[in-house]
Motif scaffolding. Sequence first.
Motif, PDB file in Angstrom:
ATOM      1  N   ASP A  54     -17.342  18.142 -37.265  1.00 25.04           N
ATOM      2  CA  ASP A  54     -15.993  18.235 -36.709  1.00 25.04           C
ATOM      3  C   ASP A  54     -15.681  17.015 -35.853  1.00 25.04           C
ATOM      4  O   ASP A  54     -14.600  16.435 -35.927  1.00 25.04           O
ATOM      5  N   ASN A  64      -7.463  19.323 -37.606  1.00 22.59           N
ATOM      6  CA  ASN A  64      -7.746  20.634 -38.184  1.00 22.59           C
ATOM      7  C   ASN A  64      -6.494  21.476 -38.296  1.00 22.59           C
ATOM      8  O   ASN A  64      -5.602  21.408 -37.446  1.00 22.59           O
ATOM      9  N   GLN A 135      -9.718  21.708 -42.831  1.00 22.21           N
ATOM     10  CA  GLN A 135      -9.775  23.108 -42.396  1.00 22.21           C
ATOM     11  C   GLN A 135     -11.180  23.651 -42.528  1.00 22.21           C
ATOM     12  O   GLN A 135     -11.915  23.321 -43.455  1.00 22.21           O
ATOM     13  N   GLN A 158     -16.047  23.380 -44.834  1.00 22.34           N
ATOM     14  CA  GLN A 158     -14.969  22.570 -44.317  1.00 22.34           C
ATOM     15  C   GLN A 158     -14.388  21.892 -45.531  1.00 22.34           C
ATOM     16  O   GLN A 158     -15.115  21.463 -46.426  1.00 22.34           O
TER      17      GLN A 158
END
Length: 482
Positions: A54, A64, A135, A158
Motif C-alpha cells: 500500500d 485507493n 482497490q 489488491q
Amino acid sequence: MGNDAITPREKDFSQWYLDVIKVAELADHSPVRGCMVIRPNGYAIWEKIQAGLDRRIKETGHQNAYFPLFIPESFLKKEAQHVEGFSPELAVVTIGGGKTLEEPLVVRPTSETIIYSMFSKWVNSYRDLPLLINQWANVVRWEMRTRLFLRTTEFLWQEGHTCHTTEAEAEEEVLRILDLYADFVENEMAVPVLRGLKSDNERFAGALRTWSIEAMMQDGKALQAGTSHNLGQNFSVPFNVRYQDQQSQMQYAWMTSWGVSTRLVGALIMAHSDDAGLICPPRLAPLGAVIVPIWSSDEDKAAVLPMAQTIADALRPFTGVKVDDREQMRPGSKYAEWEQRGIPIRIEVGPKDVAKAQCVMVRRDTRKKEFVPIDGIANAVRAEHEQMQRDLFQRALDFRTTHTREIDTWDEFVAWCGAAQGFGLAHWCGDSGCEAKVKEETKVTIRNRPIEYVQGTKKAEPGRCIKCNGASAYPVYWGIAY
RNA sequence: CGGGGUGUAGCGCAGCCUGGUAGCGCGCCUGCUUUGGGUGCAGGAUGUCGGAGGUUCGAAUCCUCUCACCCCGACCA
C-alpha cells in the motif's frame, strides 16, 4: 506438542506445506468448499504485505478506492475475451430479497468491468489523465481444485486500474508496477523473482500483454507471484472510456490493471520454511522476536522477568516483541512452538544470563545461538534481522540458481522434465501451438520471457525452438507451475 | 469434473474384514512437581464414529447416496 508432527518436506512437499500452515496456525479450511479462514497469525502476515504494498502503491501516485462486490452480468460480456476467460469460474447471484433479479449479478472475479464503467464517467479530458486507482478487495473464482493460500475460491488481493493517454505511457505504468512488485517481494519477502512477459496462452483475458513475476518454491515449482497487464484499448472501447485530447479530438484511453493476492502468503511459506515449521523473514514478521524467560525458583523469576521486560522494551521501537512468561510450560516447549510459528529471533534469559548481564539470541533459520550483552541487545537484534533477511534472500536465490538449467535440445528437455526440478531456460519460436504441445507432453509451461531480452537490454541469443526447431531470438523460462 | 486415497475426542491413530453400542498416544482441565531444547506423577473432562437413508433385535463396522479434505489429471492468481 510433540505430536504436532510436520511431514518432512522431502517426503511429501504438499503435505509439508499444509502441516506448516496448521502448526503455525495461519489458516484453516472453512465449512464452505474451497474457501479458507485466515487465522490471526496468517492475517497478520497479510497485513504486513498490505502495508508494504500500500505504501509503495501510494508513493507511485495511486489512490485507493472501493467498487462494488456485485457486477451486472452484462458488463462482463462487453469484452469478448474477458468473459470467455472468466465465465467458467463465476459465481452468479440470481435472487435478491427473495425475488428473481432482472439481471443476474456476478460476484466479482476481478473488477475491470465495474471500475471501467465508472471510469467512463470520470474521464472526459486529457487533463483527467493519468487516472491511477487501486482497490483492496476480495474476489471470487469458482476453482475446481483449491489449496490454502495458493488457490481458494475467495481470496484477498489488491487490484490497480489506470488510464493513460498513450500506449507507451500505459506500458510504462505496467512496468513500473512490475518493478514495484519485484522490489516488494524480493526486499520484504526475501523471495527472488523473475520478471518477464507472459506467453499468449497465459495472458490475462482481455489484455494486450501480461507481465509477471515468477518465484521458485522449494520443490522447484514456479509460482506466479504477481501480474501486471497492459490492457491497451480493449476495455476503453467497450466501456467508452474516452477523453478529449489537446486537439479536441475524442480518444480512447489506454488502460492497465495489476494485482497480487493472498497467494503471496503461500509463496512466503513455500520459499523459506523448513521441517520445524514456518520461517518468516524479519521484515514481514508480525513478531520479530520472542523472549523466553527461564527460572527455577521464585528468586530467579523475580530477577529474570524484569530483565525480559527490559529487553522487550529495548526492541519494541523497531519490531514486534512478546515475552513468553507462561508459567507451567517448559522452555523447550516454548522454543519448539515459536519455531513452528516462524518468529525470526528467540531470546532466552535465565538466571545465569542475568548474573552476567547477557542473554542468548537464537536465529530461527540457522538456530545459531549467540550470547549478547543486554545493553547491546537492540542493535544486535536489528543487525541479526538484517542479516537474516539477506541470508534468506540469498539462500532462495542460490536455490533458484542451482535449480535452473539451460537446455538446448528436445531430448535434453524431456530428460529434464522427468526430474522436473526447477526452471529450464530454453528456446521457443513464439508459437502458441509449440507451447501447447510441450505442455501436453511434459506438463511444463512457459513461465515468462525474460524482461531483459524482451526489452533488449540483454543482447539477443538466437537459437532453435526446442519443440519445432524454428528460429528463436532468445531463451525463455520453463517450469511446472502452481 | 474423471481416477486414486482419507474421514473415529483439539491433533495423530487403532477398532471395521469376522455387527453387540468406542479405545490408545499427545494435547486439554485440577493438584503437586519441574523449568538453559518438547518435565514427572496422580486425578479428570471431551465423541451425535463426516452427514443422510437403508439392512438388522442391534451398525463405527454391512449396503446406497451425499459432503469435505489429500494426491494425480483437465482449469486457474
